[in-house]
Design a protein around this motif. Sequence first.
Motif, mmCIF file in Angstrom:
data_model
loop_
_atom_site.group_PDB
_atom_site.id
_atom_site.type_symbol
_atom_site.label_atom_id
_atom_site.label_comp_id
_atom_site.label_asym_id
_atom_site.label_seq_id
_atom_site.Cartn_x
_atom_site.Cartn_y
_atom_site.Cartn_z
ATOM 1 N N ARG A 22 2.899 3.137 2.619
ATOM 2 C CA ARG A 22 1.862 2.379 1.900
ATOM 3 C C ARG A 22 0.712 2.080 2.850
ATOM 4 N NH1 ARG A 22 3.371 -2.735 -0.954
ATOM 5 N NH2 ARG A 22 1.520 -2.145 -2.155
ATOM 6 N N VAL A 23 -0.476 2.539 2.476
ATOM 7 C CA VAL A 23 -1.655 2.387 3.328
ATOM 8 C C VAL A 23 -2.747 1.660 2.557
ATOM 9 C CG1 VAL A 23 -3.471 3.596 4.586
ATOM 10 C CG2 VAL A 23 -1.119 4.445 4.678
ATOM 11 N N LEU A 24 -3.312 0.661 3.188
ATOM 12 C CA LEU A 24 -4.442 -0.082 2.635
ATOM 13 C C LEU A 24 -5.712 0.393 3.320
ATOM 14 C CD1 LEU A 24 -5.597 -2.502 0.960
ATOM 15 C CD2 LEU A 24 -5.177 -3.919 2.988
ATOM 16 N N GLU A 25 -6.682 0.827 2.529
ATOM 17 C CA GLU A 25 -7.993 1.181 3.086
ATOM 18 C C GLU A 25 -9.016 0.147 2.629
ATOM 19 O OE1 GLU A 25 -11.516 4.540 3.184
ATOM 20 O OE2 GLU A 25 -9.740 4.916 1.956
ATOM 21 N N ILE A 26 -9.699 -0.453 3.593
ATOM 22 C CA ILE A 26 -10.699 -1.483 3.293
ATOM 23 C C ILE A 26 -12.082 -0.902 3.527
ATOM 24 C CG2 ILE A 26 -11.450 -3.834 3.764
ATOM 25 C CD1 ILE A 26 -8.694 -4.316 5.043
ATOM 26 N N GLY A 27 -12.946 -0.998 2.513
ATOM 27 C CA GLY A 27 -14.271 -0.395 2.601
ATOM 28 C C GLY A 27 -14.203 1.086 2.298
ATOM 29 N N VAL A 28 -13.702 1.411 1.128
ATOM 30 C CA VAL A 28 -13.482 2.805 0.730
ATOM 31 C C VAL A 28 -14.778 3.606 0.692
ATOM 32 C CG1 VAL A 28 -12.879 4.198 -1.297
ATOM 33 C CG2 VAL A 28 -11.319 2.417 -0.498
ATOM 34 N N GLY A 29 -15.888 2.944 0.366
ATOM 35 C CA GLY A 29 -17.146 3.681 0.237
ATOM 36 C C GLY A 29 -17.052 4.706 -0.865
ATOM 37 N N THR A 30 -17.434 5.948 -0.590
ATOM 38 C CA THR A 30 -17.396 6.996 -1.604
ATOM 39 C C THR A 30 -16.083 7.769 -1.606
ATOM 40 O OG1 THR A 30 -18.440 8.606 -0.122
ATOM 41 C CG2 THR A 30 -19.908 7.260 -1.495
ATOM 42 N N GLY A 31 -15.121 7.349 -0.806
ATOM 43 C CA GLY A 31 -13.786 7.918 -0.876
ATOM 44 C C GLY A 31 -13.499 9.073 0.059
ATOM 45 N N ASN A 32 -14.327 9.265 1.075
ATOM 46 C CA ASN A 32 -14.131 10.421 1.960
ATOM 47 C C ASN A 32 -12.854 10.322 2.791
ATOM 48 O OD1 ASN A 32 -16.545 11.610 1.090
ATOM 49 N ND2 ASN A 32 -17.739 10.381 2.530
ATOM 50 N N LEU A 33 -12.610 9.146 3.400
ATOM 51 C CA LEU A 33 -11.366 8.955 4.136
ATOM 52 C C LEU A 33 -10.185 8.888 3.175
ATOM 53 C CD1 LEU A 33 -9.720 8.354 6.709
ATOM 54 C CD2 LEU A 33 -10.330 5.941 6.414
ATOM 55 N N THR A 34 -10.378 8.246 2.043
ATOM 56 C CA THR A 34 -9.319 8.087 1.055
ATOM 57 C C THR A 34 -8.732 9.428 0.653
ATOM 58 O OG1 THR A 34 -10.822 6.394 0.159
ATOM 59 C CG2 THR A 34 -8.752 6.766 -1.015
ATOM 60 N N HIS A 35 -9.592 10.391 0.405
ATOM 61 C CA HIS A 35 -9.154 11.731 0.005
ATOM 62 C C HIS A 35 -8.224 12.326 1.051
ATOM 63 C CE1 HIS A 35 -9.235 15.670 -1.795
ATOM 64 N NE2 HIS A 35 -9.721 16.208 -0.689
ATOM 65 N N ARG A 36 -8.555 12.148 2.316
ATOM 66 C CA ARG A 36 -7.729 12.692 3.394
ATOM 67 C C ARG A 36 -6.388 11.964 3.494
ATOM 68 N NH1 ARG A 36 -12.894 13.763 4.461
ATOM 69 N NH2 ARG A 36 -13.421 15.591 5.767
ATOM 70 N N LEU A 37 -6.408 10.661 3.254
ATOM 71 C CA LEU A 37 -5.162 9.887 3.287
ATOM 72 C C LEU A 37 -4.208 10.346 2.184
ATOM 73 C CD1 LEU A 37 -6.722 6.363 3.852
ATOM 74 C CD2 LEU A 37 -5.342 7.618 5.523
ATOM 75 N N ILE A 38 -4.750 10.578 1.002
ATOM 76 C CA ILE A 38 -3.930 11.048 -0.113
ATOM 77 C C ILE A 38 -3.386 12.444 0.189
ATOM 78 C CG2 ILE A 38 -4.008 11.753 -2.539
ATOM 79 C CD1 ILE A 38 -6.049 9.472 -2.964
ATOM 80 N N GLN A 39 -4.232 13.306 0.763
ATOM 81 C CA GLN A 39 -3.774 14.642 1.122
ATOM 82 C C GLN A 39 -2.637 14.589 2.152
ATOM 83 O OE1 GLN A 39 -7.482 16.634 2.341
ATOM 84 N NE2 GLN A 39 -7.272 17.971 0.549
ATOM 85 N N ALA A 40 -2.646 13.569 3.006
ATOM 86 C CA ALA A 40 -1.605 13.423 4.019
ATOM 87 C C ALA A 40 -0.306 12.873 3.436
ATOM 88 C CB ALA A 40 -2.088 12.507 5.142
ATOM 89 N N GLY A 41 -0.314 12.522 2.137
ATOM 90 C CA GLY A 41 0.907 12.086 1.481
ATOM 91 C C GLY A 41 1.132 10.590 1.453
ATOM 92 N N TYR A 42 0.085 9.813 1.713
ATOM 93 C CA TYR A 42 0.233 8.364 1.701
ATOM 94 C C TYR A 42 0.006 7.779 0.308
ATOM 95 C CZ TYR A 42 -0.076 8.844 6.770
ATOM 96 O OH TYR A 42 0.144 9.202 8.076
ATOM 97 N N GLU A 43 0.629 6.640 0.059
ATOM 98 C CA GLU A 43 0.380 5.863 -1.148
ATOM 99 C C GLU A 43 -0.753 4.884 -0.824
ATOM 100 O OE1 GLU A 43 2.585 2.349 -3.698
ATOM 101 O OE2 GLU A 43 3.840 3.886 -2.746
ATOM 102 N N VAL A 44 -1.934 5.170 -1.340
ATOM 103 C CA VAL A 44 -3.150 4.478 -0.899
ATOM 104 C C VAL A 44 -3.587 3.424 -1.908
ATOM 105 C CG1 VAL A 44 -5.562 4.741 -0.181
ATOM 106 C CG2 VAL A 44 -3.889 6.554 0.334
ATOM 107 N N THR A 45 -3.875 2.237 -1.386
ATOM 108 C CA THR A 45 -4.558 1.190 -2.133
ATOM 109 C C THR A 45 -5.920 0.991 -1.487
ATOM 110 O OG1 THR A 45 -2.497 0.059 -2.723
ATOM 111 C CG2 THR A 45 -4.525 -1.236 -2.814
ATOM 112 N N GLY A 46 -6.977 1.055 -2.295
ATOM 113 C CA GLY A 46 -8.322 0.933 -1.759
ATOM 114 C C GLY A 46 -8.999 -0.356 -2.172
ATOM 115 N N VAL A 47 -9.850 -0.864 -1.288
ATOM 116 C CA VAL A 47 -10.646 -2.065 -1.551
ATOM 117 C C VAL A 47 -12.094 -1.760 -1.191
ATOM 118 C CG1 VAL A 47 -11.054 -4.465 -0.897
ATOM 119 C CG2 VAL A 47 -8.716 -3.618 -1.096
#
Length: 217
Positions: free
Chosen positions: A52-77
Amino acid sequence: MGVEFNELFDQWAASYDAAVAGQHPEYREVFEKYTDILNRVVRTLSLPQGSRVLEIGVGTGNLTHRLIQAGYEVTGVEPSLEMRRQALQKLPRLNLYPGHFLDLPNGNYDGVVSTYAFHHLTDPEKETALEMLAERLGPKGRIIFADTMFRDDETKSARIQEAERRGMKELAADLRREYYPTLPVMKKITQKAGLKAEFIPLNRYVWLMEARKNLAE
């Protein structure tokens, strides 16, 4: 708490991806190696798939996309409405919440990540945020931030003067207006939060912070 910059980021949302790609001349050095920086955050996080990974300051989702590709369960803020809209266009199934470092959804996490966002907090707010995040972090979890920081006050002043000398008025105003920390301040804040942290420079402006709970204390 960073929310004073929401209007700025609402305006910037549509052109943010172009800026990080180097199309904004004043910010090319700030976003130099942007893709490498995002990949470095994911690689440094280095948690098992399904964590379970929390990303703070998702912006347009560029890092988020990579986290999901790495297999993490992502919650964004993300506090900016327009940034959230941009992110959800790319990642419509993302669990994305309005909020910021001091206003987070309930839950505990194996990892916390953020890029280009922590400097929106004042130094006392940074301290509070890290203490809160440390409480939500599992014993083997880690916090990985990549953001603009300066080695010391002299370096920060010199970089502002350099931007002004080069006619980069927008960058200079940004560096004066927002709450970019120095390494001594960040080291003091992380220690007070019970974290053991390492800092690695990634370009002339951005440093990587890798922090874990100091279990020896």
